[in-house]
Design a protein around this motif. Sequence first.
Motif, short mmCIF file in Angstrom:
data_model
loop_
_atom_site.label_atom_id
_atom_site.label_comp_id
_atom_site.label_asym_id
_atom_site.label_seq_id
_atom_site.Cartn_x
_atom_site.Cartn_y
_atom_site.Cartn_z
N ALA A 1 -8.58 -1.23 -9.73
CA ALA A 1 -9.64 -1.58 -8.79
C ALA A 1 -9.04 -2.24 -7.57
CB ALA A 1 -10.65 -2.53 -9.45
N ASP A 2 -9.66 -1.93 -6.42
CA ASP A 2 -9.25 -2.57 -5.17
C ASP A 2 -10.27 -3.64 -4.84
OD1 ASP A 2 -7.79 -2.82 -2.67
OD2 ASP A 2 -9.56 -1.93 -1.74
N ASP A 3 -9.91 -4.89 -5.07
CA ASP A 3 -10.80 -6.00 -4.76
C ASP A 3 -10.80 -6.20 -3.27
OD1 ASP A 3 -12.19 -8.30 -4.49
OD2 ASP A 3 -11.09 -9.41 -6.04
N GLU A 4 -11.97 -6.06 -2.66
CA GLU A 4 -12.05 -6.11 -1.21
C GLU A 4 -11.66 -7.47 -0.64
OE1 GLU A 4 -16.81 -7.05 -0.95
OE2 GLU A 4 -16.02 -5.12 -0.34
N GLU A 5 -11.59 -8.51 -1.48
CA GLU A 5 -11.19 -9.82 -0.98
C GLU A 5 -9.72 -10.13 -1.29
OE1 GLU A 5 -13.78 -12.69 -2.60
OE2 GLU A 5 -15.53 -12.03 -1.47
N GLU A 6 -9.02 -9.17 -1.90
CA GLU A 6 -7.67 -9.49 -2.34
C GLU A 6 -6.70 -9.57 -1.17
OE1 GLU A 6 -4.22 -7.71 -5.31
OE2 GLU A 6 -6.18 -6.76 -5.19
N HIS A 7 -6.78 -8.61 -0.27
CA HIS A 7 -5.87 -8.62 0.87
C HIS A 7 -6.53 -7.89 2.01
CE1 HIS A 7 -4.99 -4.43 -0.13
NE2 HIS A 7 -4.85 -4.84 -1.37
N VAL A 8 -5.96 -8.03 3.19
CA VAL A 8 -6.55 -7.43 4.38
C VAL A 8 -6.51 -5.91 4.30
CG1 VAL A 8 -6.22 -7.10 6.85
CG2 VAL A 8 -6.09 -9.37 5.88
N GLY A 9 -5.45 -5.35 3.76
CA GLY A 9 -5.32 -3.90 3.72
C GLY A 9 -4.06 -3.48 4.40
N SER A 10 -4.10 -2.39 5.12
CA SER A 10 -2.89 -1.89 5.73
C SER A 10 -3.18 -1.30 7.09
CB SER A 10 -2.27 -0.83 4.83
OG SER A 10 -3.17 0.24 4.65
N TYR A 11 -2.15 -1.27 7.89
CA TYR A 11 -2.27 -0.72 9.24
C TYR A 11 -1.37 0.50 9.32
CZ TYR A 11 -1.67 -0.20 14.26
OH TYR A 11 -1.61 0.31 15.53
N TYR A 12 -1.95 1.65 9.55
CA TYR A 12 -1.18 2.88 9.61
C TYR A 12 -1.15 3.48 11.00
CZ TYR A 12 -1.37 3.04 4.51
OH TYR A 12 -1.25 2.77 3.18
N GLN B 1 0.82 -1.20 0.00
CA GLN B 1 0.00 0.00 0.00
C GLN B 1 0.86 1.25 0.00
OE1 GLN B 1 -2.67 -0.91 -0.94
NE2 GLN B 1 -4.20 -1.20 0.64
N LEU B 2 1.98 1.22 0.70
CA LEU B 2 2.86 2.38 0.74
C LEU B 2 3.47 2.65 -0.62
CD1 LEU B 2 4.65 1.73 4.15
CD2 LEU B 2 2.72 3.23 3.69
N ILE B 3 3.85 1.59 -1.33
CA ILE B 3 4.37 1.76 -2.68
C ILE B 3 3.29 2.34 -3.60
CG2 ILE B 3 5.21 0.53 -4.71
CD1 ILE B 3 7.27 0.88 -2.49
N ALA B 4 2.05 1.85 -3.45
CA ALA B 4 0.95 2.36 -4.27
C ALA B 4 0.72 3.84 -4.00
CB ALA B 4 -0.33 1.57 -3.99
#
Length: 450
Positions: free
Chosen positions: A413-424, A363-366
């Motif tokens: 597109a951000d597929d909601e099932e692709e990964h958990v996400g990120s913790y900031y 996510q940080l790279i994105a």
Amino acid sequence: RDCGKGWAERAMKLGTVPSVVGLLVFGTACSLLAKIVYYVQAPGLHAHHASRKFEKPWFQVLVMFVGMSVCIILDKRERQKAGADAEEGKPLVNGGGGGAASPKKTSVWIINIPTLFDLFATGCGTTGLLYTTVSVYQMLRAGQLVFTALLSILFLGARLDAFNYAGIMIAVCGIALVGYANVISQTNAADQANQIFGVCVILLGQVMQASQIVCEEFLLQTVQMSGVRVVAWEGLFGVMHCVLWVLPLMMLIPGHDYGHVEDSFDSLYMLSHTWRVGFVMVLDMTMMLGYNVCGMGVTQNLTGVHRVIIETLRTLFVWLIDMLCWYVITPGYFGEPWTGYSWMQAIGFVLLVLGTLTYNYRQLIAENAAPLPSALEDYVVEVEAADNAMNAPKQSTAPAKGYVIEHGGAVAADDEEEHVGSYYAHPVGSAAHASYLGSLREAGHLSQRR
């Protein structure tokens, strides 16, 4: 969303530098004040009104929810403005059955569920803070990363990639090192037992906090409210739960507070017989308000890398000021000394930061490859099937759910099932776990596909 955008726009007017400085100052003050209140002396209801420390962790939970309830006042003006704008834009003639059906609204009472998780998470945190130092408490909060990811897999069907797993493993090592250093630094068995209890209770609180985050992700998707209003409702429900059954239950359970886990009558007596307790609590609520406002500005103007760095600096400042209090401001009374095992805690702290960055790597790279959130408004594509079916120059191959950004002709597109996400370690409210695009939606830059 209109109300949330209103406050976010005001926060953006602060500018980047004032928002960052305010976030560090207010955030550090909030962490320190949560511990300082335990050192305030006040006459008690028992023992011939002898003066003693205000060690009332569950009363702090009530004060937190009272502070959250203040958001009702902050939201009122924005709500009125949003209502006026909606009335002005309302069509003169109802379009009949040809229009799209309005989304089904979820009852506001469903907010009770994440409120209960928040209540016990905060109660565990304030209880654990009685036995540990502020720096250890601040570092152990990184446990949210681990527990939120695991709960997201179990209950939301999320999937992790290699960076997520590596970040979790590094964070677990950091948590273990911080907790071990805190326990082994004590010189006798009783103090070590208290430290073990404090660390375990804080980590239990992080499990509760992670449960709240996952619960909100699952239950509140259809709640048509701004973030400010959700916080306000959680505050109101939290006050209701504390007054009606939580504090009375703490009075009934046997404990060390003159036969109770916590004597609320004693808390009120101490609060009403010295200005110092009330002053520290009001100051804490004021700092929290400033912390949230500045957090909105940081979320709007900076990327996740900056937010991780800011939260890291906050923890570091808390630790340094805590030692400054011990050696200079209040010698040997409040704060914490540098011990022979503090270097171990420092290494654990570095591992926690490294684990957070590793977990968020994708996510940080994105974020670094894309413009800042404030510059994304020109690229956002509002996905409405009925409106765009005829006018769209090209059709998106995005899945049925998610978020779509058009940037330089490419659709991602951000597929909601692709990964958990990120913790900031998200600076606003209790939201600590959200995907990059999800945080953009909260800031008003994206619309969710339906």
